[in-house]
Write a protein that holds these residues in place. Structure first.
Motif, PDB file in Angstrom:
ATOM      1  N   LEU A 206      -5.736   3.345   1.624  1.00  0.00           N
ATOM      2  CA  LEU A 206      -6.510   2.214   2.141  1.00  0.00           C
ATOM      3  C   LEU A 206      -7.054   1.339   1.011  1.00  0.00           C
ATOM      4  O   LEU A 206      -7.311   0.147   1.214  1.00  0.00           O
ATOM      5  CB  LEU A 206      -7.659   2.718   3.016  1.00  0.00           C
ATOM      6  N   GLY A 207      -7.238   1.927  -0.147  1.00  0.00           N
ATOM      7  CA  GLY A 207      -7.686   1.157  -1.300  1.00  0.00           C
ATOM      8  C   GLY A 207      -6.553   0.765  -2.224  1.00  0.00           C
ATOM      9  O   GLY A 207      -6.797   0.270  -3.322  1.00  0.00           O
ATOM     10  N   GLY A 208      -5.308   0.946  -1.769  1.00  0.00           N
ATOM     11  CA  GLY A 208      -4.151   0.669  -2.605  1.00  0.00           C
ATOM     12  C   GLY A 208      -3.518  -0.673  -2.326  1.00  0.00           C
ATOM     13  O   GLY A 208      -2.293  -0.802  -2.388  1.00  0.00           O
ATOM     14  N   THR A 209      -4.342  -1.674  -2.042  1.00  0.00           N
ATOM     15  CA  THR A 209      -3.796  -2.986  -1.700  1.00  0.00           C
ATOM     16  C   THR A 209      -3.375  -3.795  -2.915  1.00  0.00           C
ATOM     17  O   THR A 209      -2.635  -4.772  -2.776  1.00  0.00           O
ATOM     18  CB  THR A 209      -4.825  -3.806  -0.899  1.00  0.00           C
ATOM     19  N   GLY A 210      -3.825  -3.420  -4.128  1.00  0.00           N
ATOM     20  CA  GLY A 210      -3.484  -4.210  -5.298  1.00  0.00           C
ATOM     21  C   GLY A 210      -3.874  -5.669  -5.093  1.00  0.00           C
ATOM     22  O   GLY A 210      -4.915  -5.969  -4.491  1.00  0.00           O
ATOM     23  N   PRO A 211      -3.033  -6.609  -5.535  1.00  0.00           N
ATOM     24  CA  PRO A 211      -3.354  -8.022  -5.301  1.00  0.00           C
ATOM     25  C   PRO A 211      -3.296  -8.426  -3.838  1.00  0.00           C
ATOM     26  O   PRO A 211      -3.772  -9.508  -3.477  1.00  0.00           O
ATOM     27  CB  PRO A 211      -2.282  -8.761  -6.120  1.00  0.00           C
TER      28      PRO A 211
ATOM     29  N   MET B  52       0.819  -1.211   0.000  1.00  0.00           N
ATOM     30  CA  MET B  52       0.000   0.000   0.000  1.00  0.00           C
ATOM     31  C   MET B  52       0.853   1.262   0.000  1.00  0.00           C
ATOM     32  O   MET B  52       0.551   2.235  -0.712  1.00  0.00           O
ATOM     33  CB  MET B  52      -0.919  -0.006   1.223  1.00  0.00           C
ATOM     34  N   LEU B  53       1.922   1.266   0.795  1.00  0.00           N
ATOM     35  CA  LEU B  53       2.692   2.487   0.995  1.00  0.00           C
ATOM     36  C   LEU B  53       3.838   2.657   0.003  1.00  0.00           C
ATOM     37  O   LEU B  53       4.288   3.791  -0.218  1.00  0.00           O
ATOM     38  CB  LEU B  53       3.257   2.511   2.424  1.00  0.00           C
ATOM     39  N   LEU B  54       4.307   1.566  -0.605  1.00  0.00           N
ATOM     40  CA  LEU B  54       5.452   1.659  -1.505  1.00  0.00           C
ATOM     41  C   LEU B  54       5.145   1.194  -2.921  1.00  0.00           C
ATOM     42  O   LEU B  54       5.361   1.921  -3.889  1.00  0.00           O
ATOM     43  CB  LEU B  54       6.635   0.849  -0.937  1.00  0.00           C
ATOM     44  N   LEU B  55       4.652  -0.045  -3.058  1.00  0.00           N
ATOM     45  CA  LEU B  55       4.497  -0.608  -4.389  1.00  0.00           C
ATOM     46  C   LEU B  55       3.349   0.021  -5.169  1.00  0.00           C
ATOM     47  O   LEU B  55       3.468   0.260  -6.380  1.00  0.00           O
ATOM     48  CB  LEU B  55       4.307  -2.127  -4.301  1.00  0.00           C
ATOM     49  N   GLU B  56       2.238   0.276  -4.517  1.00  0.00           N
ATOM     50  CA  GLU B  56       1.102   0.881  -5.224  1.00  0.00           C
ATOM     51  C   GLU B  56       1.457   2.252  -5.794  1.00  0.00           C
ATOM     52  O   GLU B  56       1.203   2.512  -6.984  1.00  0.00           O
ATOM     53  CB  GLU B  56      -0.106   0.980  -4.288  1.00  0.00           C
ATOM     54  N   PRO B  57       2.071   3.159  -5.018  1.00  0.00           N
ATOM     55  CA  PRO B  57       2.478   4.445  -5.622  1.00  0.00           C
ATOM     56  C   PRO B  57       3.501   4.266  -6.740  1.00  0.00           C
ATOM     57  O   PRO B  57       3.448   4.976  -7.754  1.00  0.00           O
ATOM     58  CB  PRO B  57       3.081   5.207  -4.436  1.00  0.00           C
ATOM     59  N   LEU B  58       4.442   3.321  -6.566  1.00  0.00           N
ATOM     60  CA  LEU B  58       5.430   3.074  -7.604  1.00  0.00           C
ATOM     61  C   LEU B  58       4.766   2.602  -8.890  1.00  0.00           C
ATOM     62  O   LEU B  58       5.101   3.064  -9.992  1.00  0.00           O
ATOM     63  CB  LEU B  58       6.438   2.028  -7.118  1.00  0.00           C
TER      64      LEU B  58
ATOM     65  N   TYR C 176       2.278  11.725  -3.737  1.00  0.00           N
ATOM     66  CA  TYR C 176       2.385  10.704  -2.689  1.00  0.00           C
ATOM     67  C   TYR C 176       1.815  11.229  -1.370  1.00  0.00           C
ATOM     68  O   TYR C 176       1.112  10.515  -0.655  1.00  0.00           O
ATOM     69  CB  TYR C 176       3.836  10.280  -2.505  1.00  0.00           C
ATOM     70  N   LEU C 177       2.111  12.463  -1.055  1.00  0.00           N
ATOM     71  CA  LEU C 177       1.586  13.060   0.166  1.00  0.00           C
ATOM     72  C   LEU C 177       0.062  13.104   0.130  1.00  0.00           C
ATOM     73  O   LEU C 177      -0.611  12.794   1.126  1.00  0.00           O
ATOM     74  CB  LEU C 177       2.159  14.462   0.357  1.00  0.00           C
ATOM     75  N   ASP C 178      -0.504  13.473  -1.014  1.00  0.00           N
ATOM     76  CA  ASP C 178      -1.960  13.470  -1.158  1.00  0.00           C
ATOM     77  C   ASP C 178      -2.518  12.065  -1.007  1.00  0.00           C
ATOM     78  O   ASP C 178      -3.577  11.875  -0.405  1.00  0.00           O
ATOM     79  CB  ASP C 178      -2.356  14.035  -2.529  1.00  0.00           C
ATOM     80  N   TYR C 179      -1.821  11.095  -1.554  1.00  0.00           N
ATOM     81  CA  TYR C 179      -2.226   9.683  -1.475  1.00  0.00           C
ATOM     82  C   TYR C 179      -2.325   9.231  -0.017  1.00  0.00           C
ATOM     83  O   TYR C 179      -3.259   8.510   0.354  1.00  0.00           O
ATOM     84  CB  TYR C 179      -1.203   8.850  -2.248  1.00  0.00           C
ATOM     85  N   ILE C 180      -1.388   9.674   0.814  1.00  0.00           N
ATOM     86  CA  ILE C 180      -1.382   9.282   2.219  1.00  0.00           C
ATOM     87  C   ILE C 180      -2.419  10.081   3.005  1.00  0.00           C
ATOM     88  O   ILE C 180      -3.244   9.508   3.743  1.00  0.00           O
ATOM     89  CB  ILE C 180       0.007   9.472   2.840  1.00  0.00           C
ATOM     90  N   LEU C 181      -2.401  11.402   2.872  1.00  0.00           N
ATOM     91  CA  LEU C 181      -3.251  12.253   3.701  1.00  0.00           C
ATOM     92  C   LEU C 181      -4.729  12.084   3.365  1.00  0.00           C
ATOM     93  O   LEU C 181      -5.590  12.258   4.236  1.00  0.00           O
ATOM     94  CB  LEU C 181      -2.842  13.723   3.534  1.00  0.00           C
TER      95      LEU C 181
END
Length: 401
Positions: free
Chosen positions: A146-151, A109-115, A136-141
């Motif tokens: 929370l919806g960036g779980t991917g697989p 969620m915090l690394l791979l999804e933004p990448l 990235y800051l917008d993605y976190i704040l």
């Protein structure tokens, strides 16, 4: 996707390890198929028209893989939950699950999804890096993460299911005697001589899954999600997770009659494609209107849920019996695949996207590109896991648990 040390009183069930890595390879292939068909959700699509035969190939491949693969994994995960809880107790059980499932999910969620959201554009040379920090800051704040779980939605869902089981056991059932050997607390005894399912029980299970899926898809049709959870498929996942829990207590996976499993497997692989094709033709899929299959008060939605559920039950049962009776052993290759399948599941998306981008200049047929991407991305993902990812301090400790 649970503890690598999962065992029963009979020792490690190697056939289950073999099923798991097989399904993970299939998951990578599914995402490659989405890349070249445009059907489904993924991080990179190769935008091009595909011919009717290619559409038919990709459509059946993705439908059949979705119909059983993740449900089978939930069933196998549920099978090991009671014994793990019995040995560890609620506290340690939940801590171990949080580490094994929660930490990789957070990494994604915090690394791979933004990448992954930047990777295709960055490779093309688009000026995306200049705004990457702000995005990235917008993605976190905005808690979009929370919806960036991917697989890794699977790991997040399994963590929730495990927590629900722990709460149920802690609140409503007496706790087992956790005094055991030096290797840890003993699991509750299993019933090895009791009830066995028959054809009517399996048919009832498939009908239950189909009815629940049809009802859920009235509100959440296929293609929709809530925080990356595709609720349209969760009837199957929840029911099969519970079936797995029940199967442990009755030792069912080791006692299913071979004839029963093979009968359902043969029905799934012979009738499944024929019924799927007839359903698609009769339902108007050739006109390009697939919406009635995905949900709502349509006969196509009911038929698809019914096909999907029977295909899932038949193929899952058959695979368990087939692997149990013919492949409950491992050589060096199978051990290698078993040791690395979880980290492949977590980290295959960037590898597959990079492979797909590298193949982009080649004007091959979509099915040929799909085959090439699978042939490269699958072994590359396992090799990256073995030689790099599982050797990284702390990360390797989580991936090896």
């Amino acid at each position: 996707m649970a503890d690598m040390a999962e065992m029963t009183g009979r020792g490690r069930l190697l056939f289950i390890d073999n099923i798991r890595w097989t399904v993970i390879v299939l998951v990578v292939m599914v995402h490659a198929a989405v890349t070249y068909s445009g059907l489904g959700h993924w991080y990179y699509y190769e935008r091009r028209e595909i011919d009717a035969l290619s559409g038919l190939f990709f459509g059946f491949f993705l439908s059949s893989a979705q119909a059983f693969s993740m449900g089978l994994l939930f069933l196998l995960a549920g099978y090991f939950v009671p014994g793990s809880f019995d040995r560890k107790g609620a506290g340690r059980f939940l801590r171990d699950r949080a580490v094994r499932l929660g930490i990789p999910t957070l990494i994604f969620m915090l690394l791979l999804e933004p990448l992954l959201s930047l990777l295709p554009a960055a490779v093309r040379g688009d000026p995306v890096l200049s705004s990457a920090g702000r995005d990235y800051l917008d993605y976190i704040l905005s808690i979009e993460f929370l919806g960036g779980t991917g697989p890794m939605w699977f790991a997040a869902a399994l963590l929730i299911f495990s927590a629900a089981y722990a709460a149920f056991r802690s609140l409503s059932l007496p706790q087992p005697d956790l005094k055991g050997s030096e290797d840890g607390p003993r699991a509750l005894p299993m019933d090895s001589d009791g009830w066995l399912p028959g054809h009517r029980h399996l048919a009832a299970l498939a009908l239950l899954i189909a009815a629940a899926a049809f009802a859920i898809r009235l509100r959440y049709p296929i293609g929709t999600d809530v925080l990356n959870m595709q609720l349209c498929f969760f009837a199957q996942y929840i029911i099969l997770f519970i079936v797995g829990i029940a199967a442990f207590r009755m030792d069912l996976l080791l006692r299913i009659p071979p004839a029963l499993g093979m009968a359902w497997l043969k029905a799934a692989v012979t009738a499944g494609p024929v019924v799927w094709l007839a359903m698609m033709l009769a339902g108007g899929a050739t006109s390009g209107d697939l919406a009635p299959f995905w949900g709502g008060l349509h006969w196509q939605s009911a038929a698809y849920a019914l096909w999907e559920s029977f295909f899932c039950v038949g193929l899952s049962l058959g695979i368990i019996v087939l692997y149990r009776d013919l492949w409950n052993r491992q050589g060096s290759l199978e051990r290698f695949l078993s040791e690395n399948y979880f980290s492949v599941y977590v980290f295959h998306p960037p590898i597959l996207v990079l492979v797909s981008l590298a193949l982009q200049p080649f004007g091959w047929h979509p099915v040929a590109k799909f085959a090439a991407a699978c042939s490269i991305a699958v072994p590359l993902s396992f090799l990256a896991s073995h030689f790099i990812l599982r050797r990284i301090p702390l990360l390797g400790a989580v991936l090896r648990k």
